[in-house]
Design a protein around this motif. Structure first.
Motif, short mmCIF file in Angstrom:
data_model
loop_
_atom_site.label_atom_id
_atom_site.label_comp_id
_atom_site.label_asym_id
_atom_site.label_seq_id
_atom_site.Cartn_x
_atom_site.Cartn_y
_atom_site.Cartn_z
N THR B 611 -2.96 7.12 -10.73
CA THR B 611 -3.36 5.73 -11.00
C THR B 611 -2.39 4.76 -10.36
O THR B 611 -1.17 4.99 -10.35
N ASP B 612 -2.97 3.69 -9.86
CA ASP B 612 -2.16 2.57 -9.40
C ASP B 612 -1.97 1.68 -10.62
O ASP B 612 -2.89 0.96 -11.04
N LEU B 645 1.39 6.42 -6.80
CA LEU B 645 0.36 6.64 -7.81
C LEU B 645 0.92 7.55 -8.90
O LEU B 645 1.60 8.53 -8.61
#
Lengths: 136, 772
Positions: B611-612, B645
């Motif tokens: 995930t960013d 990320l």
């Protein structure tokens, strides 16, 4: 609001009040509705209808069967399997969601999170694009 | 005793012995010869004496015969009548008669009248008695010798000789007789001239003459019977002298019958001598010879021994001395002998042996030195060991005390384990049960005896209900990875009843890190599970049952507000709006309650995806745009561009930041600033959410993360809020292996930090997700 021309939506919801709200809203949006409170009832309707509904608004928990069973029943019929199913339920754990979507449900929506309006918009969007596809 | 003495005495003794033996042999051998010689000697003596006596008598006999032939004698007897005068009677010429031998000589005429006699008184006498007999015999013309006459009439032993006198006529008529009376003493004197004892016996066994009358007499008297017996036995050659040994006395005798023409009288000439005396000269001789021989032998012996000494004893003594010196330790001695004989060789060999011995001794000495060193070393080692052992013993004593204390202590633990209400099993490294406490038996239904020795986790006992993969994973965790396995296991009791156990299985490692035991603690969570299941069911129920009316309300209110049931006037709209707001609150509350319930039950699914974080926060902020607009909040988001990320469950993290941002907006006065900073620090990413809001009173800061907590300073004017947001956020952050903390000052503002590991959150296979 997107104008829909005589789409039929079959609504399966065992809570009377909710069914009332849903069908009312659908009608306000120029959509035909078929109301069912039980799965079996819905299947019977599907059999009897000349034309299948354009969409199915499905609550997960029905008195006589749960969403999975119903989906499986739909799948048995080639025509019915094509009907986009929108699962609108109050419980949505990932497992359920995944399995429903895997069985072909278009969307799985949590009642409490969505306004009626929003749900209907989603349905209409799908229907219109579909009809577009149909036409083409 | 010294060798030389031995040798000398040996030689001497052997010599003497030899000599003695030889002498004895010689003696005994020669004794016979000596005896024979002695006998011969004696026989010779006796013979000679007999001869002598015989000759003596024969001479007298001849003397008389000659006398009888003398003219004077014949004349005297022829003219008898003529003369009666004595003056006319020619005197007998006794010149050749050797008157010393005769006692008396008489001439007798044919009438038997003594014409002349050497004893004048006898003249003219008439013969009588024996004389007469003798005269008669002589007148017959025979020379006569009588036997020895010795009686009252003849007190002196006498032999009478008589010879006829023949006249001068042509036919030589006998004119008379001469009678001579022999003095026996002469014979005795003959005997007396002999050294050895001699006697003459007549045939009757009477001694008639002896030179040692007494000695002979007694002895002969004793033995004469034997002797005469012997003599009578001997018939041949009576002229030969014989010897008899009677009682160690040698008796030599000769019985004389006649000697030449002389008619003897059958006398026995008798000589005796004790053997001893007979041997005397021989013995003396022998002794002399013996002594001489002894002397010779001694001398020879001494000489021999001297020679011996030189040749043998001396070298041997030398050897002996050297050996003595050697035994005393002087191994450097060597024997200096140069003789080429065996002793010399022995000496040589000895010397060589000594050389070797010296060498050996030296090497032995070296070895002994070495060995001694070794032994000393070993001894010192042993000493050290002994000391160590003593120390150990001391330690052991201490240990004993400690152990006693431990044992007492251990008892406590044993009791604790034995009586614990938790099922506790101890197995060996291979999973074989070595101990099971009471609770284990109670829960599983198997007795300790049934369990001990069996492999744990099999269907034979309470296990075997899970998949093979499950057990393999279990084994892998505890045995290979040597970590504690914690998890739920479906088991079944002895009676078949199934139950669920919450198990914690830990390996026990020894000092080297090797697995020695496993300890398994299980809790029968069937009931708890049941409770949980009921809770889940309740939640399910709640989510359905509670939400349904809320949803109905929501939708109908929506329609109302949307004028789907007709246009509402202002007041109606306001009222309905209020209802809708309340409804929304209720929905939110129900949602939060359900989330918390799920979080607490640990059944939340964590489904991390790369995930960013920044983007996520952006999206959240976008969702809250409406609220920000209402509150005229100034929102700033600053992210570090190089953020990687991170594996996060977006749904959950979204909820966290939704909460934080919602709070930041809600609890700040209008027009405030909300700043979000996201950066990485080491192994973490840190998101900072700060506001310039009302802050949290210090006294209440400790309760901020508690359920339903609402700070007193905001609850008055901000009634909307469940008090569950931060509680939920914390639960999520922590299950994502992150941290959440804050700093706040009343009137100034609050800053919340959330750190999440760059490695991301671990996934969790749960059952529910938030808001479902």
């Amino acid at each position: 609001m997107v104008q829909a021309h005589s789409f039929t939506v079959m609504v399966l919801e065992d809570e009377a009040l909710l069914l009332q709200a849903i069908t009312k809203k659908l009608q306000l949006n120029q959509l035909q509705t078929i109301s069912c409170t039980q799965g079996k009832q819905a299947i019977d309707y599907l059999r009897e209808l000349e034309n299948p509904p354009d969409a199915i608004w499905l609550d997960y928990y029905l008195k006589d069967m749960d969403g999975l069973n119903f989906m499986n029943e739909l799948k048995k019929n080639k025509v019915w399997a094509k009907i986009p199913v929108f699962v609108v339920s109050n419980s949505a754990d990932d497992e359920k969601v995944h399995s429903m979507l895997a069985l072909g449900a278009k969307r799985y929506l949590l009642k409490a999170q969505y306004r009626l309006e929003d749900i209907i918009e989603i349905v209409l969007k799908t229907l219109s694009s579909k009809s577009f596809d149909k036409k083409v | 005793m010294k060798l030389s003495w031995k040798v000398t005495s040996a030689v001497v003794i052997s010599s003497i012995l030899t000599m003695l033996v030889v002498t004895t042999l010689v003696f005994f051998l020669s004794r016979n010869a000596l005896e024979t010689a002695a006998r011969a000697n004696r026989a010779e003596t006796v013979s000679q004496t007999a001869d002598k006596v015989n000759r003596f008598l024969y001479e007298r006999y001849i003397d008389l015969a000659t006398f009888a032939e003398r003219p004077s004698v014949i004349y005297s007897l022829e003219a008898p009548t003529q003369a009666s005068t004595s003056a006319l009677v020619p005197k007998l010429d006794y010149a050749n008669m050797k008157m010393e031998y005769w006692d008396k000589i008489m001439s007798v005429n044919t009438q038997g009248k003594i014409v002349d006699s050497s004893r004048k008184q006898d003249r003219g006498q008439q013969l009588i008695g024996v004389d007469q007999q003798v005269f008669d015999q002589a007148m017959a013309g025979v020379l006569i010798t009588t036997d020895l006459i010795h009686n009252e009439d003849w007190p002196t032993p006498t032999l009478i000789f008589a010879s006829p006198v023949r006249g001068s006529g042509t036919n030589r008529p006998i004119v008379g007789v001469v009678i001579a009376y022999f003095s026996w003493q002469n014979v005795v004197e003959v005997l007396e001239g002999v050294l050895s004892p001699m006697a003459i016996f007549d045939q009757q066994g009477q001694i008639i003459a002896a030179n040692n009358a007494e000695q002979i007499n007694t002895h002969i008297q004793e033995h004469h019977q034997q002797i005469f017996q012997k003599i009578s036995q001997q018939t041949n050659d009576r002229n030969q002298a014989n010897s008899l040994i009677i009682d160690s006395t040698m008796v030599t005798y000769i019985s004389q019958l006649g000697y030449l023409d002389y008619k003897g009288n059958n006398w026995i000439f008798f000589s005796e001598i004790s053997n001893q005396l007979a041997m005397d000269p021989a013995v003396q001789n022998a002794v002399r010879v013996g002594m001489a021989m002894i002397l010779v032998f001694v001398v020879v012996a001494i000489l021999t021994s001297y020679v011996f000494r030189q040749i043998i004893t001396k070298p041997v003594e030398q050897l002996s001395q050297s050996v003595t010196k050697i035994t005393q330790g002087q191994l450097s001695t060597r024997i200096s002998l140069t003789s080429k004989d065996e002793i010399g060789r022995l000496a040589d060999a000895f010397n060589k042996m000594l050389d070797k011995l010296e060498q050996t001794q030296q090497s032995v000495e070296h070895q002994v030195e070495d060995k001694t060193k070794e032994v000393m070393l070993q001894k010192s080692n042993l000493d050290n060991q002994q000391k160590a052992l003593l120390n150990i013993l001391e330690d052991v004593e201490e240990e004993k005390e400690v152990t006693k204390a431990l044992a007492t202590d251990l008892q406590k633990f044993q009791l604790a384990v034995a009586n614990s209400s938790e099922h506790m099993i101890i197995t060996d490294a291979e999973g074989l049960i070595v101990y099971a406490n009471q609770a284990a038996s109670k829960i599983t239904g198997f007795s300790a005896e049934e369990m001990i020795g069996q492999k744990v986790g099999t269907a034979k006992l309470w296990g075997g209900q899970m998949s093979k993969a499950f057990y393999e994973k279990l084994w892998q965790t505890v045995k290979v990875k040597k970590q504690t396995f914690a998890g739920e296991i479906n088991n079944h009791r002895k009676n078949g009843e199934k139950y669920i156990a919450e198990a914690s299985i830990s390996p026990i490692l020894d000092a080297k890190g090797k697995v020695t035991y496993f300890v398994a603690i299980e809790r029968d969570v069937t009931h708890a599970k049941e409770v949980d299941r009921m809770k889940t069911e309740f939640i399910s129920l709640a989510s359905h049952q509670l939400r349904t009316p809320l949803s109905a309300m929501k939708w109908f209110l929506e329609m109302l507000l949307n004028n789907d049931a007709g246009k509402l006037n202002k007041q109606q709209h306001e009222f309905v709006q209020n209802i809708d707001t309340s409804n929304e609150r209720m929905i939110a509350l129900v949602n939060s309650l359900l989330n918390i319930s799920r979080i607490e039950s640990g059944r939340i699914i964590i489904d991390p995806h790369p995930t960013d974080l920044c983007k996520l926060i952006q999206e959240v902020a976008a969702e809250l745009k409406q609220k920000m607009v209402e509150k005229k909040t100034k929102f700033v988001l600053s992210c570090n561009n190089r953020l990687p990320l991170i594996k996060l469950d977006q749904k959950l993290i979204r909820e966290v930041f939704k909460n934080l941002l919602t709070n930041a907006i809600k609890y700040s006065p209008p027009g405030s600033e909300v700043i979000v900073l996201v950066s990485s620090k080491g192994q973490e990413v840190i998101a900072q959410v700060s506001d310039t809001g009302y802050g949290i009173p210090e006294a209440e800061q400790g309760k901020v993360f508690e359920r339903f907590f609402r700070a007193t300073n905001v609850v008055k004017f901000e009634t909307d809020g469940t008090g569950l947001g931060l509680y939920l956020a914390k639960a999520i952050v922590e299950s994502s292996k992150g941290k959440i903390w804050f700093k706040s000052q009343v009137g100034k503002g609050t800053t919340f930090w959330v750190s999440l590991p760059l490695s991301g959150s671990p996934g969790k296979k749960g059952e529910v997700s938030l808001d479902s």
